[in-house]
Motif scaffolding. Structure first.
Motif, PDB file in Angstrom:
ATOM      1  N   LEU A  42       0.859  -1.186   0.000  1.00  0.00           N
ATOM      2  CA  LEU A  42       0.000   0.000   0.000  1.00  0.00           C
ATOM      3  C   LEU A  42       0.891   1.231   0.000  1.00  0.00           C
ATOM      4  CD1 LEU A  42      -2.681   1.587   0.348  1.00  0.00           C
ATOM      5  CD2 LEU A  42      -2.421   1.243   2.820  1.00  0.00           C
ATOM      6  N   THR A  43       0.748   2.070  -1.016  1.00  0.00           N
ATOM      7  CA  THR A  43       1.523   3.300  -1.105  1.00  0.00           C
ATOM      8  C   THR A  43       0.601   4.504  -1.010  1.00  0.00           C
ATOM      9  OG1 THR A  43       1.387   3.315  -3.526  1.00  0.00           O
ATOM     10  CG2 THR A  43       3.297   2.215  -2.533  1.00  0.00           C
ATOM     11  N   LYS A  50      -2.778   6.429   5.053  1.00  0.00           N
ATOM     12  CA  LYS A  50      -2.096   5.152   5.303  1.00  0.00           C
ATOM     13  C   LYS A  50      -2.007   4.838   6.795  1.00  0.00           C
ATOM     14  CE  LYS A  50       1.913   5.717   3.391  1.00  0.00           C
ATOM     15  NZ  LYS A  50       1.837   7.195   3.342  1.00  0.00           N
ATOM     16  N   LEU A  54      -3.711   1.708   8.887  1.00  0.00           N
ATOM     17  CA  LEU A  54      -2.992   0.766   9.737  1.00  0.00           C
ATOM     18  C   LEU A  54      -3.585   0.695  11.138  1.00  0.00           C
ATOM     19  CD1 LEU A  54       0.876   0.892   9.205  1.00  0.00           C
ATOM     20  CD2 LEU A  54      -0.659  -1.060   9.016  1.00  0.00           C
ATOM     21  N   ASP A 172       5.221  -1.482   8.590  1.00  0.00           N
ATOM     22  CA  ASP A 172       4.931  -0.055   8.478  1.00  0.00           C
ATOM     23  C   ASP A 172       6.214   0.693   8.113  1.00  0.00           C
ATOM     24  OD1 ASP A 172       3.986   2.527   8.661  1.00  0.00           O
ATOM     25  OD2 ASP A 172       3.844   2.542  10.843  1.00  0.00           O
ATOM     26  N   VAL A 203       3.151  -1.270   4.122  1.00  0.00           N
ATOM     27  CA  VAL A 203       2.656   0.092   3.944  1.00  0.00           C
ATOM     28  C   VAL A 203       3.867   1.015   3.852  1.00  0.00           C
ATOM     29  CG1 VAL A 203       1.272   1.950   4.938  1.00  0.00           C
ATOM     30  CG2 VAL A 203       0.548  -0.423   5.211  1.00  0.00           C
ATOM     31  N   THR A 204       3.976   1.767   2.743  1.00  0.00           N
ATOM     32  CA  THR A 204       5.164   2.580   2.545  1.00  0.00           C
ATOM     33  C   THR A 204       4.905   3.711   1.572  1.00  0.00           C
ATOM     34  OG1 THR A 204       7.494   2.526   1.867  1.00  0.00           O
ATOM     35  CG2 THR A 204       5.993   1.116   0.660  1.00  0.00           C
TER      36      THR A 204
END
Length: 227
Positions: A42-43, A50, A54, A172, A203-204
């Motif tokens: 996920l960007t 984001k 999370l 994360d 996620v980044t």
């Protein structure tokens, strides 16, 4: 929930919306389903939702509407070890040079099993050795975690989670403050673990080109998450 073809729904967000008091929605009508064996990234830019995503996924926030389930259960912090969820937060130790624990002691905390029979010390050491070796960190076993570079610390924290054999791995911003050597080690291990069947969600907002084997790409933007 078992799906056709033998795949299990590992993460399911259905019609999820969330806003902070007095604000416009941060996320609105989000629908995501990750199946067993998926490797998803996920960007999104800073402020795209984001972090809120999370927090909803980890049970730190409750959605205004909709449902969030992992392995078919509503998630709460107490469920992490029971459901075999591994979570690597962003820079969890970085900046604390005086943190007194050794790499071995940090690794041991990841093998605490409140819902199952505890592992023997020998079994723990075997798991720790295997996990650290995969990430090229076995020679740092007796070093204090605070003495390591940011990239080395990140590798240890990933090894700590992998030693516990999770069914789902959530990361994360794992690339922040990580040197090129650690980044390559991270990418190789994640690909290998996914090929072995581990479901991964990263996620980044960093560069994702190095991460091979990813089969799901999501983007957070203007309150929505699209694939």
């Amino acid at each position: 929930m078992q799906k056709a073809g033998g795949k299990m729904e590992v993460i399911q967000m259905k019609d999820v919306s969330f806003h902070y008091t007095g604000d416009v929605p941060i996320l609105e009508n989000v629908n995501i389903c990750l199946n067993s064996g998926d490797y998803a990234i996920l960007t999104g830019e800073n402020g795209s939702g984001k972090s809120t995503f999370l927090k909803l996924l980890l049970g730190e926030l409750e959605p205004d509407q909709g449902t969030v389930e992992i392995f078919g259960k509503k998630i709460g912090k107490a469920d992490f070890k029971e459901l075999k969820i591994g979570y690597v937060p962003q820079n969890s130790i970085s900046g604390n040079k005086d943190f007194p624990a050794t790499v071995e002691e940090v690794m041991m905390t990841g093998l605490y099993r409140p819902f199952k029979k505890r592992l023997s010390r020998k079994e723990c050491r075997q798991k720790i050795t295997v996990a650290l070796t995969e990430l090229g960190m076995e020679s740092f076993l007796k070093r204090r975690i605070g003495e390591l570079s940011g990239g080395q610390q990140q590798r240890v924290m990933l090894a700590r989670v992998l030693a516990a054999d999770p069914g789902l791995l959530i990361l994360d911003e794992p690339t922040v403050g990580v040197d090129s050597v650690s980044l390559e080690a991270l990418a190789k291990v994640l690909q290998k673990k996914n090929e072995e069947g581990l479901t991964i969600l990263m996620v980044t907002h960093g560069n994702t080109k190095l991460f091979c084997g990813v089969n799901r790409h999501f983007k957070a933007d203007e309150g929505g998450i699209t694939e």
